[in-house]
Design a protein around this motif. Structure first.
Motif: not given
Length: 196
Positions: A44-56, A66-82
């Motif tokens: 897994a690779e997670i990269d978050q840039d901003g404020g209030g982002n959440r990844t589960v 395999y997962a690669s998650v990148s969030q840029k901005g504010s208050v984004n939410f991502a949930q991934v189940q593999q």
């Protein structure tokens, strides 16, 4: 809106992985990333840039994930189940504010399920379910307040779906059974829904 039953080739690669690993890099304030790995082989690779982002992210089962998650901005939410007994791949990228993305991949064959999901804008929703083997989905939304959800069940489904505009309706695409049963689609939707 245009629909083509012969989508262009979808190429989603998977790196060679042999053990569990997780890399998290967060820049900003109040970003939260949660990773759970019980799969036989998970990366897994997670990269978050901003404020209030959440990844589960949860990777389980007896296969490879395999997962690669990148969030840029504010208050984004991502949930991934593999999970499952085969291989799953996911790239997920959200750019903007208050976007929501959810994916559930359950691989049950020798050929991996692959997904590439991207949202750019504000208040967009995206959901994907892949249950089977050799299912590929390339989803992209650009704009604000758009909705997108897709389900792929069985083997050999292909979906290339692009939405660009504001307030576009969720088509709620369901694919079962691969090319023999119409599981090959390319969809493009553009415009602005009245009232937006």
């Amino acid at each position: 809106m245009t629909i083509d039953k012969k989508p262009p080739p979808i190429v989603i690669g998977i790196p060679a992985i042999s053990k569990n690993a997780a890399y998290i890099d967060q820049v900003g304030d109040t970003n939260v990333a949660t990773v759970s790995q019980t799969a036989r082989v998970a990366y897994a690779e997670i990269d978050q840039d901003g404020g209030g982002n959440r990844t589960v992210l949860s990777q389980n089962g007896v296969g490879e994930a395999y997962a690669s998650v990148s969030q840029k901005g504010s208050v984004n939410f991502a949930q991934v189940q593999q999970g499952g007994s085969g291989q799953n791949v996911l790239y997920l990228d959200q750019s903007g504010n208050s976007n929501w993305a959810w994916a559930n991949q359950n691989s049950a064959g020798e050929v991996y399920n692959g997904a590439r999901m991207s949202q750019s804008g504000n208040y967009n929703d995206m959901a994907l379910v892949q249950d089977g083997s050799d299912n590929l989905a390339d989803l992209k939304q650009v704009g604000d307040q758009n909705g997108m959800s897709a389900t792929q069940v069985g083997d050999g489904n292909r979906l290339a779906w692009t939405q660009q505009g504001t307030g576009l309706t969720d088509l709620r695409i369901v694919q079962t059974g691969g090319m023999e049963k119409g599981g090959q689609l390319s969809v493009t939707q553009t415009g602005v829904t009245p009232g937006h």
